[in-house]
Design a protein around this motif. Structure first.
Motif, short mmCIF file in Angstrom:
data_model
loop_
_atom_site.label_atom_id
_atom_site.label_comp_id
_atom_site.label_asym_id
_atom_site.label_seq_id
_atom_site.Cartn_x
_atom_site.Cartn_y
_atom_site.Cartn_z
N ARG A 141 -1.46 -1.26 5.29
CA ARG A 141 -0.07 -1.24 5.71
C ARG A 141 0.24 0.16 6.22
O ARG A 141 0.08 1.14 5.48
CB ARG A 141 0.85 -1.58 4.55
CG ARG A 141 0.77 -3.03 4.09
CD ARG A 141 1.61 -3.24 2.86
NE ARG A 141 1.60 -4.63 2.42
CZ ARG A 141 2.04 -5.03 1.23
NH1 ARG A 141 2.52 -4.15 0.38
NH2 ARG A 141 2.00 -6.31 0.90
N LEU B 50 2.97 2.77 8.34
CA LEU B 50 4.32 3.02 8.83
C LEU B 50 4.32 4.26 9.70
O LEU B 50 3.85 5.32 9.29
CB LEU B 50 5.28 3.24 7.65
CG LEU B 50 6.71 3.66 8.04
CD1 LEU B 50 7.42 2.53 8.79
CD2 LEU B 50 7.52 4.06 6.80
N PHE C 83 11.99 0.00 1.96
CA PHE C 83 10.67 -0.45 1.51
C PHE C 83 10.50 -0.15 0.02
O PHE C 83 11.05 0.83 -0.49
CB PHE C 83 9.56 0.27 2.29
CG PHE C 83 9.67 0.13 3.78
CD1 PHE C 83 9.47 -1.11 4.39
CD2 PHE C 83 9.96 1.22 4.59
CE1 PHE C 83 9.57 -1.25 5.76
CE2 PHE C 83 10.07 1.09 5.96
CZ PHE C 83 9.88 -0.15 6.56
N HIS D 241 4.03 1.12 -1.31
CA HIS D 241 3.89 0.00 -0.37
C HIS D 241 2.89 0.26 0.76
O HIS D 241 2.17 -0.65 1.16
CB HIS D 241 5.26 -0.32 0.23
CG HIS D 241 5.32 -1.56 1.05
ND1 HIS D 241 5.18 -2.82 0.50
CD2 HIS D 241 5.46 -1.75 2.39
CE1 HIS D 241 5.26 -3.73 1.46
NE2 HIS D 241 5.43 -3.11 2.61
N ILE E 192 7.11 5.70 -0.98
CA ILE E 192 6.66 4.42 -0.41
C ILE E 192 5.15 4.36 -0.20
O ILE E 192 4.62 3.30 0.14
CB ILE E 192 7.38 4.12 0.92
CG1 ILE E 192 7.05 5.19 1.98
CG2 ILE E 192 8.88 4.00 0.71
CD1 ILE E 192 7.60 4.87 3.36
#
Length: 256
Positions: free
Chosen positions: A71, A73, A135, A139, A165
């Motif tokens: 994941r 970002l 979020f 994560h 996060i």
């Protein structure tokens, strides 16, 4: 009145800003005003070197990007150039890549570029404030920010939010401008403070953002100060790697 030292600087402070809320509002308005010409200006004003910086940063995190479950970002993504560089480096990996920005106009440009690319694995786009991200904790495997972190109204709060996060073992990469030293630094400052604002204003038709740019770079913490702030936020093994003689550089930190 004594000058404010960089170590005492909280965050970005555009002309006329009275507090963090008005600073954030002014930054959003500036980027909204230049969104239609933002990509063109970036390439012209950097002589296309910005493309090299994005690719180099993406390659730095190739190991994380190759994970099928990753994941990612890209924070303060603007029109998405860093986000797209991450997507290209990830290749056929099915990891999720998200671009987030608080300027709706910038995200509209990023989404339009996604449609033009016709990629089946295009990034997702989310309108969000970097200091209050929507979020959960732990994560993301990687959080990047290219030339946007400098515009936050509170640098330390931004670092803490990135740390929050990230998963344990996750990394952050903050690509931003620096101030080279020596003769190159002198020439660069002449260009950055006198030539660049004139060209930017002429092409965009908007004066404020390109007068703000050199002031924001001058205000931004020096590498040793920025690394100290990253460590205070919890990042281990924080480093800075200069790009193009220090005109820009990558701050890198890991959450252990």
């Amino acid at each position: 009145m004594p000058q404010t030292t960089k170590s005492a600087v909280t965050g970005a402070s555009p002309e006329g800003a009275r507090d963090q809320q008005s600073a954030a509002r002014a930054v959003r308005e500036m980027f909204t005003s230049i969104a239609p010409r933002y990509d063109l200006l970036n390439h012209v004003l950097s002589c296309n070197v910005d493309r090299i910086w994005w690719r180099r940063t993406a390659r730095t995190f190739g190991r994380l990007l190759s994970r099928p479950e990753a994941r990612i970002l890209d924070l303060c993504c603007g029109t998405g150039d860093m986000t797209f560089a991450l997507r290209r480096e990830a290749g056929k990996s099915r990891g999720r890549i998200v671009g987030a920005d608080f300027s709706h106009a910038m995200l509209q440009r990023a989404a339009a570029k996604s449609l033009d690319s016709r990629s089946p694995s295009a990034p997702d786009w989310i309108e969000a404030d970097a200091l209050k991200l929507p979020f959960p904790n732990n994560h993301f495997d990687l959080v990047t920010s290219a030339f946007g972190f400098r515009n936050l109204a509170d640098y330390d709060a931004g670092l803490r939010e990135i740390f929050r996060i990230l998963r344990p073992g996750g990394e952050c990469g903050i690509l931003d401008f620096g101030e080279p030293e020596g003769m190159l630094g002198t020439l660069y400052r002449i260009y950055f403070k006198q030539v660049l604002p004139r060209i930017g204003t002429m092409i965009s038709g908007v004066r404020g953002p390109y007068a703000y740019l050199p002031a924001s770079v001058e205000r931004f913490p020096a590498p040793e100060e920025m690394i100290s702030r990253m460590k205070a936020a919890g990042f281990a093994e924080s480093t800075w790697t200069p790009y193009t003689f220090g005109i820009a550089g990558l701050y890198r930190g890991e959450k252990l």
